[in-house]
Write a protein that holds these residues in place. Structure first.
Motif, PDB file in Angstrom:
ATOM      1  N   SER A 325       0.130 -57.010  -5.457  1.00 14.52           N
ATOM      2  CA  SER A 325      -0.447 -57.590  -6.664  1.00 14.52           C
ATOM      3  C   SER A 325       0.556 -57.451  -7.800  1.00 14.52           C
ATOM      4  O   SER A 325       1.517 -56.670  -7.716  1.00 14.52           O
ATOM      5  N   ASN A 326       0.333 -58.192  -8.883  1.00 15.45           N
ATOM      6  CA  ASN A 326       1.225 -58.074 -10.037  1.00 15.45           C
ATOM      7  C   ASN A 326       1.243 -56.646 -10.581  1.00 15.45           C
ATOM      8  O   ASN A 326       2.293 -56.107 -10.946  1.00 15.45           O
ATOM      9  N   THR A 327       0.062 -56.004 -10.631  1.00 13.22           N
ATOM     10  CA  THR A 327      -0.038 -54.647 -11.173  1.00 13.22           C
ATOM     11  C   THR A 327       0.724 -53.657 -10.296  1.00 13.22           C
ATOM     12  O   THR A 327       1.490 -52.817 -10.797  1.00 13.22           O
ATOM     13  N   ASP A 328       0.543 -53.727  -8.969  1.00 12.09           N
ATOM     14  CA  ASP A 328       1.243 -52.813  -8.072  1.00 12.09           C
ATOM     15  C   ASP A 328       2.751 -52.999  -8.166  1.00 12.09           C
ATOM     16  O   ASP A 328       3.525 -52.032  -8.139  1.00 12.09           O
ATOM     17  N   ALA A 329       3.191 -54.259  -8.261  1.00  9.33           N
ATOM     18  CA  ALA A 329       4.618 -54.532  -8.352  1.00  9.33           C
ATOM     19  C   ALA A 329       5.204 -53.962  -9.641  1.00  9.33           C
ATOM     20  O   ALA A 329       6.298 -53.385  -9.637  1.00  9.33           O
ATOM     21  N   ALA A 330       4.463 -54.114 -10.743  1.00 12.19           N
ATOM     22  CA  ALA A 330       4.950 -53.607 -12.026  1.00 12.19           C
ATOM     23  C   ALA A 330       5.091 -52.088 -11.990  1.00 12.19           C
ATOM     24  O   ALA A 330       6.088 -51.525 -12.465  1.00 12.19           O
ATOM     25  N   LYS A 331       4.094 -51.388 -11.420  1.00 11.50           N
ATOM     26  CA  LYS A 331       4.158 -49.929 -11.337  1.00 11.50           C
ATOM     27  C   LYS A 331       5.309 -49.484 -10.440  1.00 11.50           C
ATOM     28  O   LYS A 331       6.017 -48.509 -10.740  1.00 11.50           O
ATOM     29  N   ARG A 332       5.491 -50.168  -9.318  1.00 13.14           N
ATOM     30  CA  ARG A 332       6.565 -49.802  -8.405  1.00 13.14           C
ATOM     31  C   ARG A 332       7.932 -50.005  -9.053  1.00 13.14           C
ATOM     32  O   ARG A 332       8.813 -49.135  -8.953  1.00 13.14           O
ATOM     33  N   GLU A 333       8.125 -51.158  -9.705  1.00 14.88           N
ATOM     34  CA  GLU A 333       9.415 -51.431 -10.338  1.00 14.88           C
ATOM     35  C   GLU A 333       9.704 -50.444 -11.462  1.00 14.88           C
ATOM     36  O   GLU A 333      10.848 -50.033 -11.662  1.00 14.88           O
ATOM     37  N   LEU A 334       8.670 -50.051 -12.214  1.00  8.87           N
ATOM     38  CA  LEU A 334       8.853 -49.060 -13.274  1.00  8.87           C
ATOM     39  C   LEU A 334       9.357 -47.743 -12.692  1.00  8.87           C
ATOM     40  O   LEU A 334      10.301 -47.134 -13.210  1.00  8.87           O
ATOM     41  N   LEU A 335       8.764 -47.287 -11.581  1.00 12.30           N
ATOM     42  CA  LEU A 335       9.173 -46.045 -10.948  1.00 12.30           C
ATOM     43  C   LEU A 335      10.586 -46.153 -10.380  1.00 12.30           C
ATOM     44  O   LEU A 335      11.394 -45.218 -10.510  1.00 12.30           O
ATOM     45  N   GLU A 336      10.902 -47.286  -9.754  1.00 16.35           N
ATOM     46  CA  GLU A 336      12.220 -47.443  -9.136  1.00 16.35           C
ATOM     47  C   GLU A 336      13.338 -47.453 -10.159  1.00 16.35           C
ATOM     48  O   GLU A 336      14.414 -46.917  -9.917  1.00 16.35           O
ATOM     49  N   THR A 338      13.114 -46.430 -13.626  1.00 11.97           N
ATOM     50  CA  THR A 338      13.091 -45.442 -14.702  1.00 11.97           C
ATOM     51  C   THR A 338      12.639 -44.061 -14.259  1.00 11.97           C
ATOM     52  O   THR A 338      12.911 -43.071 -14.959  1.00 11.97           O
ATOM     53  N   GLY A 339      11.906 -43.945 -13.155  1.00 14.43           N
ATOM     54  CA  GLY A 339      11.312 -42.681 -12.762  1.00 14.43           C
ATOM     55  C   GLY A 339       9.996 -42.402 -13.451  1.00 14.43           C
ATOM     56  O   GLY A 339       9.361 -41.369 -13.205  1.00 14.43           O
ATOM     57  N   TYR A 340       9.530 -43.300 -14.316  1.00 15.96           N
ATOM     58  CA  TYR A 340       8.239 -43.129 -14.999  1.00 15.96           C
ATOM     59  C   TYR A 340       7.097 -43.583 -14.093  1.00 15.96           C
ATOM     60  O   TYR A 340       7.245 -44.517 -13.292  1.00 15.96           O
ATOM     61  N   VAL A 341       5.926 -42.911 -14.256  1.00 16.36           N
ATOM     62  CA  VAL A 341       4.715 -43.259 -13.511  1.00 16.36           C
ATOM     63  C   VAL A 341       3.622 -43.634 -14.512  1.00 16.36           C
ATOM     64  O   VAL A 341       3.416 -42.930 -15.512  1.00 16.36           O
ATOM     65  N   CYS A 342       2.936 -44.746 -14.248  1.00 13.11           N
ATOM     66  CA  CYS A 342       1.866 -45.206 -15.136  1.00 13.11           C
ATOM     67  C   CYS A 342       0.583 -44.443 -14.818  1.00 13.11           C
ATOM     68  O   CYS A 342       0.071 -44.504 -13.693  1.00 13.11           O
ATOM     69  N   HIS A 343       0.025 -43.735 -15.837  1.00 12.64           N
ATOM     70  CA  HIS A 343      -1.228 -42.996 -15.680  1.00 12.64           C
ATOM     71  C   HIS A 343      -2.357 -43.639 -16.489  1.00 12.64           C
ATOM     72  O   HIS A 343      -3.482 -43.111 -16.474  1.00 12.64           O
ATOM     73  N   GLY A 344      -2.086 -44.709 -17.175  1.00 15.60           N
ATOM     74  CA  GLY A 344      -3.096 -45.301 -18.034  1.00 15.60           C
ATOM     75  C   GLY A 344      -3.526 -46.675 -17.579  1.00 15.60           C
ATOM     76  O   GLY A 344      -3.362 -47.061 -16.416  1.00 15.60           O
ATOM     77  N   ALA A 345      -4.035 -47.441 -18.530  1.00 17.03           N
ATOM     78  CA  ALA A 345      -4.558 -48.770 -18.230  1.00 17.03           C
ATOM     79  C   ALA A 345      -3.415 -49.769 -18.073  1.00 17.03           C
ATOM     80  O   ALA A 345      -2.308 -49.573 -18.582  1.00 17.03           O
TER      81      ALA A 345
END
Length: 442
Positions: A325-336, A338-345
């Motif tokens: 999904s767009n949301t899963d892809a965005a979270k994965r790319e952010l982690l790959e 920057t190393g940041y993990v999304c904990h919010g909305a």
């Protein structure tokens, strides 16, 4: 009045190189046409051989003066080849160089289309007289006939893929300017040489239709019979290097070439662009991650197309894997990246970026990721992505980056601006732009 160059900290997207030889009658309408017809961040380099050239006082007397113009003395030796070589060496355009003549024969209103081809991954772009939509008006009969014969035969008998191999109204990517050595010693066969060498390396050669007109003032420096052996050398090199488009070396190098190669530098998608691109040709988007303090997380990028000292801050980006999904892809790319993990909305906005130069009419998404926290080192191959570092910036710090021109992606600027409107509770307007200035309608 003296021309007014841009400050040295301002790096243009592309350079326009114009070799001149006593073009006092033509240079003023040529420069005014460029000012009128060419958009974007560019510089103009007037390359001259000697201080007594009549072109120079004509330029200095222009009122108002031409912005972003530099006068460059050719100290490599007289002649058009050395003038272009000097222009290449002096150019600062991070995308590449457009070479055009000062005699009004090349139409400045086709430069935008040539730049767009360079953005899309072409390494050489010809302003073609012989493709559909192009034309040639005037000029000596023998010269016209030989030029057209060379162009059409190259198109049908080799795999170069362009109808006009002899024009010097061309765009060259930064890597062509930096990496391909020039052997030509005579005249205008330089354009053919660089086209042949680029194609035989497996790099992409493209064309746009253009109308060529013979000069109406001044004296032509074109010497057909003197320069014909040089043209013939490179024509035969093309003919035997890639006969009927079946040259095995060319085909192998083309398969090995990453695409797109020279500017957008993202993934093999139909319409590459800035920010977060996806491998579906009808969808693209950008990620706007913020930490618990509301600061925006950016990555500093160093692309192969940039000059040695250049790097810029942008929003994280990547590609959507099949089934994501767009949301899963965005979270994965952010982690790959920057190393940041999304904990919010996560909030997703569709938005129209059609007015942003270079993005075409592709539909886009903005994904806003809240409460992003460091989760360790980046998990992706940041070296291959061109990511140098990542960090969170306050609004004040981002404004300072913009002021110092350390954020240059129009889509990044637009997405950050829209996220600020969300925080203030203001309605979301469609995104537009004033030319290529990077300042968006508010």
């Amino acid at each position: 009045m003296e021309p007014t160059p841009e400050p040295p900290t301002s790096v243009p997207e592309f350079s326009i190189v114009i070799p001149v030889y006593n073009e006092a009658e033509n240079i003023i309408p040529e420069l005014r046409a460029i000012e009128r017809d060419v958009s974007g961040e560019y510089e103009i380099l007037i390359v001259y051989d000697f201080e007594e050239d009549s072109t120079l006082p004509a330029i200095r007397e222009m009122d108002p003066p031409v912005r972003r113009l530099r006068l460059v003395r050719n100290d490599l030796g007289k002649g058009v080849v050395n003038a272009i070589r000097k222009g290449f060496a002096a150019s600062r355009g991070r995308l590449g160089v457009i070479v055009t003549m000062a005699d009004l024969s090349d139409p400045p209103d086709r430069i935008n289309a040539m730049v767009e081809k360079l953005r899309d991954g072409c390494d050489v772009v010809a302003g073609s007289r012989y493709m559909k939509g192009g034309s040639q008006i005037g000029g000596p009969f023998v010269k016209r006939t030989l030029s057209r014969l060379a162009g059409e035969s190259s198109y049908w008998l080799t795999g170069v893929g362009v109808h006009d191999v002899t024009t010097n109204f061309r765009g060259y990517s930064r890597r062509v300017v930096k990496e391909i050595p020039i052997e030509s010693q005579g005249g205008f066969e330089l354009g053919l040489e660089l086209t042949v060498k680029t194609h035989l390396r497996g790099w992409l050669v493209g064309e746009v239709p253009a109308e060529w007109r013979d000069r109406s003032a001044g004296e032509s420096r074109f010497r057909l019979w003197k320069w014909l052996p040089g043209y013939l050398r490179w024509y035969l090199r093309l003919l035997f290097g890639d006969p009927l488009g079946l040259g095995l070396g060319v085909r192998r190098r083309r398969r090995q070439r990453p695409r797109p190669e020279n500017y957008r530098f993202f993934y093999a998608v139909e319409r590459p662009g800035y920010g977060w691109t996806v491998n579906r040709p009808t969808v693209a988007g950008v990620i706007v991650p913020t930490d618990g303090e509301g600061r925006t997380i950016l990555v500093r990028l160093k692309r192969p197309c940039f000059l040695e000292e250049e790097s810029y801050w942008e929003l994280p980006g990547g590609a959507v894997d099949p089934g994501e999904s767009n949301t899963d892809a965005a979270k994965r790319e952010l982690l790959e990246e920057t190393g940041y993990v999304c904990h919010g909305a996560v909030e997703e906005w569709p938005i129209d970026f059609e007015a942003v130069p270079g993005m075409g009419s592709t539909p886009h998404r903005i994904l806003l990721l809240d409460d992003c926290r460091p989760g360790g080192p980046p998990t992706g191959d940041v070296v291959a992505e061109g990511v140098v570092e990542s960090r969170a910036f306050s609004d004040v710090e981002i404004d300072e980056l913009v002021e110092r021109r350390q954020i240059r992606s129009l889509v990044t600027l637009a997405a950050i601006y829209l996220s600020r409107r969300r925080e203030s509770g203001a309605p979301r307007p469609p995104v537009g732009s004033r030319g290529n200035s990077g300042r968006f309608e508010k």
